[in-house]
Design a protein around this motif. Structure first.
Motif, short mmCIF file in Angstrom:
data_model
loop_
_atom_site.label_atom_id
_atom_site.label_comp_id
_atom_site.label_asym_id
_atom_site.label_seq_id
_atom_site.Cartn_x
_atom_site.Cartn_y
_atom_site.Cartn_z
N ASP A 127 -57.35 4.08 -17.92
CA ASP A 127 -57.09 5.01 -16.83
C ASP A 127 -57.25 4.32 -15.47
OD1 ASP A 127 -59.78 4.61 -17.13
OD2 ASP A 127 -60.29 6.72 -17.43
N LEU A 128 -56.96 3.03 -15.40
CA LEU A 128 -57.15 2.25 -14.18
C LEU A 128 -56.37 2.83 -13.00
CD1 LEU A 128 -58.08 -0.21 -12.55
CD2 LEU A 128 -56.17 -1.50 -13.56
N ALA A 129 -55.06 3.08 -13.19
CA ALA A 129 -54.24 3.57 -12.08
C ALA A 129 -54.76 4.91 -11.56
CB ALA A 129 -52.79 3.70 -12.53
N ALA A 130 -55.12 5.80 -12.47
CA ALA A 130 -55.65 7.11 -12.05
C ALA A 130 -56.99 6.96 -11.35
CB ALA A 130 -55.78 8.02 -13.26
N ALA A 131 -57.83 6.03 -11.81
CA ALA A 131 -59.13 5.81 -11.18
C ALA A 131 -58.97 5.27 -9.76
CB ALA A 131 -59.97 4.85 -12.02
N LEU A 132 -58.02 4.35 -9.57
CA LEU A 132 -57.79 3.80 -8.23
C LEU A 132 -57.22 4.87 -7.29
CD1 LEU A 132 -56.32 0.33 -9.25
CD2 LEU A 132 -58.53 0.75 -8.17
N GLN A 133 -56.33 5.71 -7.80
CA GLN A 133 -55.78 6.78 -6.98
C GLN A 133 -56.87 7.80 -6.62
OE1 GLN A 133 -52.87 6.79 -5.59
NE2 GLN A 133 -53.10 8.81 -4.62
N THR A 134 -57.80 8.04 -7.55
CA THR A 134 -58.91 8.95 -7.27
C THR A 134 -59.79 8.39 -6.16
OG1 THR A 134 -58.89 9.71 -9.57
CG2 THR A 134 -60.86 10.18 -8.28
N ILE A 135 -60.04 7.09 -6.16
CA ILE A 135 -60.81 6.47 -5.08
C ILE A 135 -60.09 6.65 -3.75
CG2 ILE A 135 -61.67 4.27 -4.18
CD1 ILE A 135 -62.07 3.39 -7.11
N ARG A 136 -58.78 6.51 -3.76
CA ARG A 136 -58.00 6.69 -2.53
C ARG A 136 -58.14 8.10 -1.96
NH1 ARG A 136 -52.03 3.91 -3.21
NH2 ARG A 136 -52.60 1.87 -2.34
N GLU A 137 -58.09 9.09 -2.83
CA GLU A 137 -58.08 10.48 -2.37
C GLU A 137 -59.48 11.08 -2.24
OE1 GLU A 137 -55.48 13.03 -4.50
OE2 GLU A 137 -53.81 11.61 -4.52
N SER A 138 -60.41 10.68 -3.12
CA SER A 138 -61.72 11.34 -3.15
C SER A 138 -62.88 10.39 -2.90
CB SER A 138 -61.93 12.02 -4.51
OG SER A 138 -60.86 12.87 -4.83
N GLY A 139 -62.60 9.11 -2.77
CA GLY A 139 -63.66 8.14 -2.59
C GLY A 139 -63.54 7.38 -1.29
N ALA A 198 -64.28 0.32 -11.24
CA ALA A 198 -65.59 0.67 -11.81
C ALA A 198 -66.68 0.75 -10.76
CB ALA A 198 -65.97 -0.35 -12.89
N LEU A 199 -66.67 -0.18 -9.80
CA LEU A 199 -67.77 -0.29 -8.85
C LEU A 199 -67.61 0.60 -7.62
CD1 LEU A 199 -68.18 -4.15 -9.12
CD2 LEU A 199 -69.84 -2.44 -9.86
N LEU A 200 -66.39 1.01 -7.32
CA LEU A 200 -66.18 1.92 -6.19
C LEU A 200 -66.06 3.37 -6.66
CD1 LEU A 200 -63.68 -0.08 -3.92
CD2 LEU A 200 -66.18 0.12 -3.73
N THR A 201 -66.60 3.68 -7.81
CA THR A 201 -66.52 5.02 -8.37
C THR A 201 -67.00 6.08 -7.38
OG1 THR A 201 -67.45 6.48 -10.07
CG2 THR A 201 -68.75 4.55 -9.46
N PRO A 202 -66.28 7.18 -7.21
CA PRO A 202 -66.76 8.27 -6.37
C PRO A 202 -67.94 9.03 -6.96
CG PRO A 202 -64.37 8.38 -6.69
CD PRO A 202 -64.91 7.41 -7.69
N ARG A 203 -68.26 8.76 -8.22
CA ARG A 203 -69.37 9.43 -8.89
C ARG A 203 -70.33 8.37 -9.44
NH1 ARG A 203 -67.49 13.51 -13.31
NH2 ARG A 203 -66.63 14.53 -11.44
#
Length: 346
Positions: free
Chosen positions: A182-194, A252-257
């Motif tokens: 889920d790398l692409a989704a995780a990076l997009q989540t950082i963009r929008e929520s992190g 992994a390291l810039l996780t919003p959670r």
């Protein structure tokens, strides 16, 4: 924050008591016991082998052993022999909050006396999973949720068939999966929520002039990496192993959670030495919001982490493991240097 980690009689870790800090760097030669320490942490998180930890608020210890052969045909299926949860960093009888000996669990009441009710659970179950009740044993519930929040990352796949190279349906992903699919989704989540600024900075630090794009094709997210000098962006299937692995560490390291404890095993694998300063900066930034344990035999990464953490004012401790007569020991640790520790008796 966890302050002490103790492991006894697991592989070469016969009697190891380690001090922990905000950022703990575990290093040593091949065969010194680093991987065993990492596995012991994972097994402790799964409550399936002997190990323990302690912090300023609570401590937890479990003792696992084989059953009596005459009583069962499952002679290789381990059983819980003892479990304890106590308040404070050191186990003392007066500080015990919950105590399990064999199948019997007892807990403290509000006034400090032991409850008259004794509860039995199966020898193959942990009291953390079977007896964590917010009314009867709130401390067990707190310890269980702490352990469940721990996060481990170990050797992301980057081969041609790696999950991270394949587009997947995009859903909000605040925590990168262990396989990295889920790398692409995780990076997009950082963009929008992190922290989008930190994401762009991590890419620029490692690959100057490069940018990251997340394509959306009928709900499937695909990674596109645009590098300086190339006429078109590269998709995930075309990226080198090192580039893809670095992007996985970014996610992994810039996780919003952020978790309470994040454990990384040899994060330098497949990375060019030029990427180690960028990786060290990522790890040090993550240590601001989570406690980290980094297991690595790469001295250049350890040196970078020591330097970066000192510059950011992050407490970092380097623990060098070595073998002594087949037993893993902490280099330079004498009998009086060990953190105070007492194991519960069976």
């Amino acid at each position: 924050m966890l302050t002490t980690l103790a492991v006894e009689n697991y592989r070469s870790l016969r009697d190891l008591v380690l001090p922990l800090s905000r950022l703990t760097l575990v290093t040593g030669a091949n065969g010194s016991g680093k991987s065993s320490l990492y596995r012991a942490l994972r097994l402790l998180a799964d409550a399936s082998r002997g190990g323990a930890f302690a912090g300023d608020e609570f401590g937890y210890a479990l003792d696992f052993g084989l059953p009596v052969p005459a009583e069962t045909a499952f002679g290789l299926d381990p059983e819980f022999k003892r479990e304890c949860v106590w308040s404070g960093p050191v186990l003392r009888p007066a500080r015990l909050l919950a105590d399990r000996a064999g199948p019997v669990v007892r807990t403290r009441e509000a006034g400090g006396s032991w409850s008259e009710d004794k509860h039995e659970i199966r020898l193959t179950d942990s009291m953390l999973s079977e007896f964590a009740d917010p009314r009867r044993a709130p401390e067990l519930l707190m310890v269980r949720e702490r352990i469940r929040s721990w996060r481990f990352y170990d050797h992301f796949r980057t081969d041609a068939a790696a999950p991270a190279r394949v587009p997947r349906i995009g859903t909000r992903t605040p925590v990168l999966g262990h396989e990295g699919g889920d790398l692409a989704a995780a990076l997009q989540t950082i963009r929008e929520s992190g922290d989008d600024e930190a994401l762009r900075g991590a890419i620029e630090h490692a690959f100057p002039g490069s940018t990251l794009e997340i394509g959306d094709v009928e709900g499937r997210f695909a990674l596109r990496f645009r590098q300086h000098g190339l006429l078109r962006p590269l998709d995930a299937a075309e990226l080198s192993d090192g580039t893809l692995r670095y992007l996985l560490w970014v996610a992994a390291l810039l996780t919003p959670r952020p978790p309470e404890l994040l454990v990384l095993n040899e994060p330098e694998t497949s990375l060019h030495p030029d990427l180690l300063p960028a990786l060290a900066a990522l790890i040090a930034k993550a240590a601001k919001t989570a406690q980290l344990i980094v297991v690595s035999h790469a001295r250049p990464l350890i040196h970078e982490l020591e330097s970066v953490s000192a510059g950011l004012g992050i407490e970092a401790t380097t623990l060098a493991l070595e073998k002594e007569f087949g037993q893993t020991v902490l280099s330079g640790q004498g009998p009086l240097d060990r953190p105070s520790w007492h194991w519960p008796k069976r």
